[in-house]
Write a protein that holds these residues in place. Sequence first.
Motif, PDB file in Angstrom:
ATOM      1  N   LEU A  33     -63.986 -70.988 124.291  1.00 54.34           N
ATOM      2  CA  LEU A  33     -62.410 -71.177 123.719  1.00 54.34           C
ATOM      3  C   LEU A  33     -61.575 -70.195 124.745  1.00 54.34           C
ATOM      4  O   LEU A  33     -60.351 -70.813 124.967  1.00 54.34           O
ATOM      5  CB  LEU A  33     -62.430 -70.517 122.059  1.00 54.34           C
ATOM      6  CG  LEU A  33     -61.041 -70.982 121.454  1.00 54.34           C
ATOM      7  CD1 LEU A  33     -61.462 -71.174 119.997  1.00 54.34           C
ATOM      8  CD2 LEU A  33     -60.094 -69.709 121.684  1.00 54.34           C
ATOM      9  N   LEU A  34     -61.930 -68.993 124.645  1.00 56.96           N
ATOM     10  CA  LEU A  34     -61.009 -67.931 125.551  1.00 56.96           C
ATOM     11  C   LEU A  34     -60.904 -68.599 126.950  1.00 56.96           C
ATOM     12  O   LEU A  34     -59.774 -68.517 127.728  1.00 56.96           O
ATOM     13  CB  LEU A  34     -61.481 -66.759 125.710  1.00 56.96           C
ATOM     14  CG  LEU A  34     -61.490 -65.893 124.530  1.00 56.96           C
ATOM     15  CD1 LEU A  34     -62.228 -64.610 124.404  1.00 56.96           C
ATOM     16  CD2 LEU A  34     -60.040 -65.513 123.877  1.00 56.96           C
ATOM     17  N   LEU A  35     -61.919 -68.999 127.498  1.00 56.78           N
ATOM     18  CA  LEU A  35     -61.971 -69.725 129.090  1.00 56.78           C
ATOM     19  C   LEU A  35     -61.033 -70.854 129.095  1.00 56.78           C
ATOM     20  O   LEU A  35     -60.245 -70.935 129.764  1.00 56.78           O
ATOM     21  CB  LEU A  35     -63.558 -70.182 129.289  1.00 56.78           C
ATOM     22  CG  LEU A  35     -64.268 -68.826 129.965  1.00 56.78           C
ATOM     23  CD1 LEU A  35     -65.359 -69.428 130.291  1.00 56.78           C
ATOM     24  CD2 LEU A  35     -63.699 -68.224 131.332  1.00 56.78           C
ATOM     25  N   THR A  36     -61.303 -71.734 128.191  1.00 55.51           N
ATOM     26  CA  THR A  36     -60.397 -72.905 128.201  1.00 55.51           C
ATOM     27  C   THR A  36     -58.973 -72.757 127.906  1.00 55.51           C
ATOM     28  O   THR A  36     -58.089 -73.109 128.613  1.00 55.51           O
ATOM     29  CB  THR A  36     -60.949 -73.953 127.080  1.00 55.51           C
ATOM     30  OG1 THR A  36     -62.264 -74.255 127.226  1.00 55.51           O
ATOM     31  CG2 THR A  36     -60.202 -75.342 126.943  1.00 55.51           C
ATOM     32  N   LEU A  37     -58.719 -71.562 126.999  1.00 59.09           N
ATOM     33  CA  LEU A  37     -57.305 -71.304 126.660  1.00 59.09           C
ATOM     34  C   LEU A  37     -56.584 -70.746 128.077  1.00 59.09           C
ATOM     35  O   LEU A  37     -55.665 -70.955 128.210  1.00 59.09           O
ATOM     36  CB  LEU A  37     -57.259 -70.332 125.471  1.00 59.09           C
ATOM     37  CG  LEU A  37     -55.923 -69.990 125.103  1.00 59.09           C
ATOM     38  CD1 LEU A  37     -55.015 -71.298 124.759  1.00 59.09           C
ATOM     39  CD2 LEU A  37     -55.706 -69.095 123.829  1.00 59.09           C
ATOM     40  N   GLU A  62     -72.176 -68.661 118.183  1.00 59.84           N
ATOM     41  CA  GLU A  62     -70.623 -68.327 117.994  1.00 59.84           C
ATOM     42  C   GLU A  62     -70.122 -67.541 119.450  1.00 59.84           C
ATOM     43  O   GLU A  62     -68.939 -67.758 119.629  1.00 59.84           O
ATOM     44  CB  GLU A  62     -70.693 -67.471 116.569  1.00 59.84           C
ATOM     45  CG  GLU A  62     -69.164 -66.944 116.543  1.00 59.84           C
ATOM     46  CD  GLU A  62     -68.996 -66.220 115.082  1.00 59.84           C
ATOM     47  OE1 GLU A  62     -68.185 -65.382 114.976  1.00 59.84           O
ATOM     48  OE2 GLU A  62     -69.923 -66.494 114.017  1.00 59.84           O
ATOM     49  N   SER A  63     -70.757 -66.704 119.787  1.00 60.96           N
ATOM     50  CA  SER A  63     -70.503 -65.935 120.954  1.00 60.96           C
ATOM     51  C   SER A  63     -70.221 -66.837 122.163  1.00 60.96           C
ATOM     52  O   SER A  63     -69.080 -66.811 122.808  1.00 60.96           O
ATOM     53  CB  SER A  63     -71.594 -64.827 121.358  1.00 60.96           C
ATOM     54  OG  SER A  63     -71.247 -64.515 122.512  1.00 60.96           O
ATOM     55  N   GLN A  64     -70.953 -67.888 122.238  1.00 58.91           N
ATOM     56  CA  GLN A  64     -70.888 -68.837 123.348  1.00 58.91           C
ATOM     57  C   GLN A  64     -69.360 -69.717 122.944  1.00 58.91           C
ATOM     58  O   GLN A  64     -68.710 -70.094 123.852  1.00 58.91           O
ATOM     59  CB  GLN A  64     -71.769 -69.885 123.492  1.00 58.91           C
ATOM     60  CG  GLN A  64     -73.124 -69.293 124.002  1.00 58.91           C
ATOM     61  CD  GLN A  64     -74.342 -70.320 124.030  1.00 58.91           C
ATOM     62  OE1 GLN A  64     -74.315 -71.076 122.922  1.00 58.91           O
ATOM     63  NE2 GLN A  64     -75.322 -70.029 124.974  1.00 58.91           N
ATOM     64  N   ALA A  65     -69.307 -69.933 121.669  1.00 62.78           N
ATOM     65  CA  ALA A  65     -68.122 -70.654 121.445  1.00 62.78           C
ATOM     66  C   ALA A  65     -66.688 -69.688 121.736  1.00 62.78           C
ATOM     67  O   ALA A  65     -65.557 -70.577 121.929  1.00 62.78           O
ATOM     68  CB  ALA A  65     -68.024 -71.240 119.780  1.00 62.78           C
ATOM     69  N   LYS A  66     -66.901 -68.682 121.481  1.00 62.24           N
ATOM     70  CA  LYS A  66     -65.686 -67.742 121.544  1.00 62.24           C
ATOM     71  C   LYS A  66     -65.334 -67.565 123.064  1.00 62.24           C
ATOM     72  O   LYS A  66     -64.215 -67.861 123.554  1.00 62.24           O
ATOM     73  CB  LYS A  66     -66.060 -66.466 121.212  1.00 62.24           C
ATOM     74  CG  LYS A  66     -65.911 -66.252 119.556  1.00 62.24           C
ATOM     75  CD  LYS A  66     -66.362 -64.642 119.180  1.00 62.24           C
ATOM     76  CE  LYS A  66     -66.292 -64.568 117.806  1.00 62.24           C
ATOM     77  NZ  LYS A  66     -66.861 -63.001 117.504  1.00 62.24           N
ATOM     78  N   THR A  67     -66.501 -67.676 123.923  1.00 61.97           N
ATOM     79  CA  THR A  67     -66.218 -67.540 125.461  1.00 61.97           C
ATOM     80  C   THR A  67     -65.705 -68.797 125.950  1.00 61.97           C
ATOM     81  O   THR A  67     -64.767 -68.691 126.657  1.00 61.97           O
ATOM     82  CB  THR A  67     -67.365 -67.361 126.000  1.00 61.97           C
ATOM     83  OG1 THR A  67     -68.009 -65.912 125.753  1.00 61.97           O
ATOM     84  CG2 THR A  67     -67.305 -67.305 127.548  1.00 61.97           C
ATOM     85  N   ASN A 113     -53.573 -63.620 124.380  1.00 59.83           N
ATOM     86  CA  ASN A 113     -53.120 -62.165 124.420  1.00 59.83           C
ATOM     87  C   ASN A 113     -53.921 -61.423 125.529  1.00 59.83           C
ATOM     88  O   ASN A 113     -55.044 -61.943 125.923  1.00 59.83           O
ATOM     89  CB  ASN A 113     -53.215 -61.433 123.050  1.00 59.83           C
ATOM     90  CG  ASN A 113     -52.181 -61.963 122.123  1.00 59.83           C
ATOM     91  OD1 ASN A 113     -51.254 -62.690 122.447  1.00 59.83           O
ATOM     92  ND2 ASN A 113     -52.533 -61.840 120.880  1.00 59.83           N
ATOM     93  N   PRO A 114     -53.360 -60.151 125.921  1.00 60.26           N
ATOM     94  CA  PRO A 114     -54.054 -59.406 127.114  1.00 60.26           C
ATOM     95  C   PRO A 114     -55.424 -58.902 126.573  1.00 60.26           C
ATOM     96  O   PRO A 114     -56.381 -59.073 127.327  1.00 60.26           O
ATOM     97  CB  PRO A 114     -53.061 -58.211 127.297  1.00 60.26           C
ATOM     98  CG  PRO A 114     -51.665 -58.692 126.884  1.00 60.26           C
ATOM     99  CD  PRO A 114     -51.869 -59.848 125.800  1.00 60.26           C
ATOM    100  N   LYS A 115     -55.495 -58.697 125.456  1.00 58.00           N
ATOM    101  CA  LYS A 115     -57.003 -58.262 124.583  1.00 58.00           C
ATOM    102  C   LYS A 115     -58.074 -59.399 124.890  1.00 58.00           C
ATOM    103  O   LYS A 115     -59.062 -59.216 125.181  1.00 58.00           O
ATOM    104  CB  LYS A 115     -56.694 -57.992 123.287  1.00 58.00           C
ATOM    105  CG  LYS A 115     -58.163 -57.471 122.760  1.00 58.00           C
ATOM    106  CD  LYS A 115     -57.921 -57.054 121.427  1.00 58.00           C
ATOM    107  CE  LYS A 115     -59.285 -56.361 120.963  1.00 58.00           C
ATOM    108  NZ  LYS A 115     -59.151 -55.824 119.435  1.00 58.00           N
ATOM    109  N   GLY A 116     -57.458 -60.745 124.761  1.00 59.97           N
ATOM    110  CA  GLY A 116     -58.401 -61.896 125.167  1.00 59.97           C
ATOM    111  C   GLY A 116     -58.878 -61.889 126.633  1.00 59.97           C
ATOM    112  O   GLY A 116     -59.974 -62.124 126.901  1.00 59.97           O
ATOM    113  N   GLN A 117     -57.873 -61.640 127.407  1.00 58.58           N
ATOM    114  CA  GLN A 117     -58.232 -61.490 128.820  1.00 58.58           C
ATOM    115  C   GLN A 117     -59.220 -60.537 129.315  1.00 58.58           C
ATOM    116  O   GLN A 117     -59.998 -60.563 129.973  1.00 58.58           O
ATOM    117  CB  GLN A 117     -56.860 -61.290 129.629  1.00 58.58           C
ATOM    118  CG  GLN A 117     -56.061 -62.602 129.674  1.00 58.58           C
ATOM    119  CD  GLN A 117     -54.584 -62.420 130.420  1.00 58.58           C
ATOM    120  OE1 GLN A 117     -53.939 -61.341 130.589  1.00 58.58           O
ATOM    121  NE2 GLN A 117     -54.025 -63.630 130.746  1.00 58.58           N
ATOM    122  N   GLN A 118     -58.926 -59.475 128.471  1.00 57.92           N
ATOM    123  CA  GLN A 118     -59.934 -58.276 128.519  1.00 57.92           C
ATOM    124  C   GLN A 118     -61.386 -58.773 128.232  1.00 57.92           C
ATOM    125  O   GLN A 118     -62.339 -58.112 128.774  1.00 57.92           O
ATOM    126  CB  GLN A 118     -59.360 -57.153 127.965  1.00 57.92           C
ATOM    127  CG  GLN A 118     -58.237 -56.384 128.532  1.00 57.92           C
ATOM    128  CD  GLN A 118     -57.964 -55.283 127.450  1.00 57.92           C
ATOM    129  OE1 GLN A 118     -58.109 -54.967 126.504  1.00 57.92           O
ATOM    130  NE2 GLN A 118     -56.512 -54.485 128.030  1.00 57.92           N
TER     131      GLN A 118
END
Length: 80
Positions: free
Chosen positions: A14-18, A7-12, A70-75
């Motif tokens: 997703l955020l990188l692709t976004l 799940e951690s890899q999927a979140k990362t 969002n900025p939190k996602g970038q953080q």
Amino acid sequence: MTLRGTESQAKTCLLLTLWEMSSIETEIKKSDLTRRLQRKGEKAADYQPIFSTLDKNGAIALKNKMVQLNPKGQQLLERV
């Protein structure tokens, strides 16, 4: 089916692709993002819990089938 990684890899991913897609547009269609994320054997529904968690945490904003980083996602990405 289920996610091929953790799940951690999927979140990362997703955020990188976004983040990458956001360099062109600020709001991305959820379906376009999911299409880019999916690997062989995965379904779009496998990513729904990831979207929900990130939305609840404020890392992304989901509105009318559009996704925005969002900025939190970038953080979160900076910590990876």
